[in-house]
Design a protein around this motif. Structure first.
Motif, PDB file in Angstrom:
ATOM      1  N   TRP A  20      92.260  61.635 -90.805  1.00 42.76           N
ATOM      2  CA  TRP A  20      90.832  61.927 -91.008  1.00 42.76           C
ATOM      3  C   TRP A  20      90.138  60.790 -91.760  1.00 42.76           C
ATOM      4  N   LEU A  21      90.849  60.162 -92.669  1.00 44.06           N
ATOM      5  CA  LEU A  21      90.272  59.074 -93.442  1.00 44.06           C
ATOM      6  C   LEU A  21      90.197  57.788 -92.610  1.00 44.06           C
ATOM      7  N   ARG A  22      91.240  57.511 -91.839  1.00 44.67           N
ATOM      8  CA  ARG A  22      91.219  56.345 -90.938  1.00 44.67           C
ATOM      9  C   ARG A  22      90.057  56.470 -89.956  1.00 44.67           C
ATOM     10  N   GLN A  23      89.886  57.670 -89.405  1.00 44.97           N
ATOM     11  CA  GLN A  23      88.814  57.909 -88.434  1.00 44.97           C
ATOM     12  C   GLN A  23      87.437  57.722 -89.088  1.00 44.97           C
ATOM     13  N   ALA A  24      87.268  58.251 -90.294  1.00 49.35           N
ATOM     14  CA  ALA A  24      85.989  58.112 -90.999  1.00 49.35           C
ATOM     15  C   ALA A  24      85.674  56.641 -91.261  1.00 49.35           C
ATOM     16  N   CYS A  25      86.655  55.892 -91.706  1.00 46.13           N
ATOM     17  CA  CYS A  25      86.455  54.463 -91.981  1.00 46.13           C
ATOM     18  C   CYS A  25      86.147  53.697 -90.702  1.00 46.13           C
ATOM     19  N   HIS A  26      86.807  54.056 -89.616  1.00 43.33           N
ATOM     20  CA  HIS A  26      86.546  53.405 -88.326  1.00 43.33           C
ATOM     21  C   HIS A  26      85.119  53.704 -87.859  1.00 43.33           C
ATOM     22  N   GLU A  63      83.161  50.146-102.234  1.00 44.60           N
ATOM     23  CA  GLU A  63      83.857  48.939-101.765  1.00 44.60           C
ATOM     24  C   GLU A  63      84.166  49.031-100.275  1.00 44.60           C
ATOM     25  N   ILE A  64      84.555  50.209 -99.803  1.00 42.08           N
ATOM     26  CA  ILE A  64      84.837  50.410 -98.370  1.00 42.08           C
ATOM     27  C   ILE A  64      83.562  50.226 -97.552  1.00 42.08           C
ATOM     28  N   VAL A  65      82.468  50.812 -98.020  1.00 43.70           N
ATOM     29  CA  VAL A  65      81.187  50.697 -97.310  1.00 43.70           C
ATOM     30  C   VAL A  65      80.733  49.244 -97.290  1.00 43.70           C
ATOM     31  N   ASN A  66      80.805  48.570 -98.421  1.00 46.23           N
ATOM     32  CA  ASN A  66      80.372  47.174 -98.454  1.00 46.23           C
ATOM     33  C   ASN A  66      81.235  46.289 -97.571  1.00 46.23           C
ATOM     34  N   ALA A  67      82.518  46.575 -97.477  1.00 48.08           N
ATOM     35  CA  ALA A  67      83.393  45.808 -96.576  1.00 48.08           C
ATOM     36  C   ALA A  67      82.959  45.998 -95.124  1.00 48.08           C
ATOM     37  N   ALA A  68      82.634  47.231 -94.750  1.00 52.10           N
ATOM     38  CA  ALA A  68      82.160  47.500 -93.378  1.00 52.10           C
ATOM     39  C   ALA A  68      80.831  46.801 -93.133  1.00 52.10           C
ATOM     40  N   ARG A  69      79.946  46.847 -94.121  1.00 53.35           N
ATOM     41  CA  ARG A  69      78.650  46.176 -93.986  1.00 53.35           C
ATOM     42  C   ARG A  69      78.824  44.669 -93.843  1.00 53.35           C
ATOM     43  N   MET A  70      79.725  44.088 -94.621  1.00 53.33           N
ATOM     44  CA  MET A  70      79.936  42.641 -94.567  1.00 53.33           C
ATOM     45  C   MET A  70      80.573  42.223 -93.244  1.00 53.33           C
ATOM     46  N   ALA A  71      81.472  43.032 -92.720  1.00 53.40           N
ATOM     47  CA  ALA A  71      82.081  42.726 -91.422  1.00 53.40           C
ATOM     48  C   ALA A  71      81.009  42.724 -90.331  1.00 53.40           C
ATOM     49  N   ALA A  73      69.632  46.211 -91.398  1.00 47.45           N
ATOM     50  CA  ALA A  73      70.490  46.948 -90.464  1.00 47.45           C
ATOM     51  C   ALA A  73      71.784  47.394 -91.127  1.00 47.45           C
ATOM     52  N   CYS A  74      72.243  46.629 -92.116  1.00 42.90           N
ATOM     53  CA  CYS A  74      73.470  46.968 -92.844  1.00 42.90           C
ATOM     54  C   CYS A  74      73.237  48.047 -93.898  1.00 42.90           C
ATOM     55  N   GLY A  75      71.983  48.357 -94.177  1.00 48.06           N
ATOM     56  CA  GLY A  75      71.688  49.380 -95.169  1.00 48.06           C
ATOM     57  C   GLY A  75      71.276  48.850 -96.524  1.00 48.06           C
ATOM     58  N   PHE A  76      71.029  47.557 -96.627  1.00 49.77           N
ATOM     59  CA  PHE A  76      70.572  46.987 -97.894  1.00 49.77           C
ATOM     60  C   PHE A  76      69.046  47.022 -97.938  1.00 49.77           C
TER      61      PHE A  76
END
Length: 118
Positions: free
Chosen positions: A6-12, A52-60, A79-82
């Motif tokens: 469930w966590l892998r899916q949410a992060c994906h 940190e997880i959200v910012n990593a996704a935004r930076m990618a 678009a990244c949410g900043f």
């Protein structure tokens, strides 16, 4: 131990642009668990906080946009949410060691067009 499915899916799913704007709220909603449980499980399995997880996704996402599009940096940041361009620059600099403009200049991939037949 392996990260729960469930966590892998949410992060994906978080990496999809439509979820980036909502940030941590989106991560919690996608996980379908309480904020506390999600944060605790993330820390246990990744060593990172939800932010940190959200910012990593935004930076990618931002890095991909800078490499492959000519979109304005402000548009990418939004678009990244900043909501603040300076905060976007700070997070980007911390992640990549250079400004978004420097990153784009070093890595932009010009689209390759097939030769035109004569």
């Amino acid at each position: 131990r392996a990260c729960p499915a469930w966590l892998r899916q949410a992060c994906h799913q978080l990496s999809h642009p439509e979820h980036l704007k909502a940030g941590v709220r989106a991560l919690f909603a996608l996980a379908g668990c309480s904020q506390e449980h999600t944060a605790r499980t993330l820390k246990k399995h990744t060593g990172k906080t939800p932010t940190e997880i959200v910012n990593a996704a935004r930076m990618a996402y931002a890095a991909g946009q800078l490499q492959t599009t000519t979109r304005k940096i402000l548009d990418i940041a939004l678009a990244c949410g900043f909501s603040s361009l300076s905060h976007f620059y700070t997070v980007f600099q911390r992640a990549f060691g250079q400004s978004p403009q420097q990153y784009r200049l070093a890595r932009f991939k010009t689209p390759v067009h097939p030769p035109v037949p004569h």
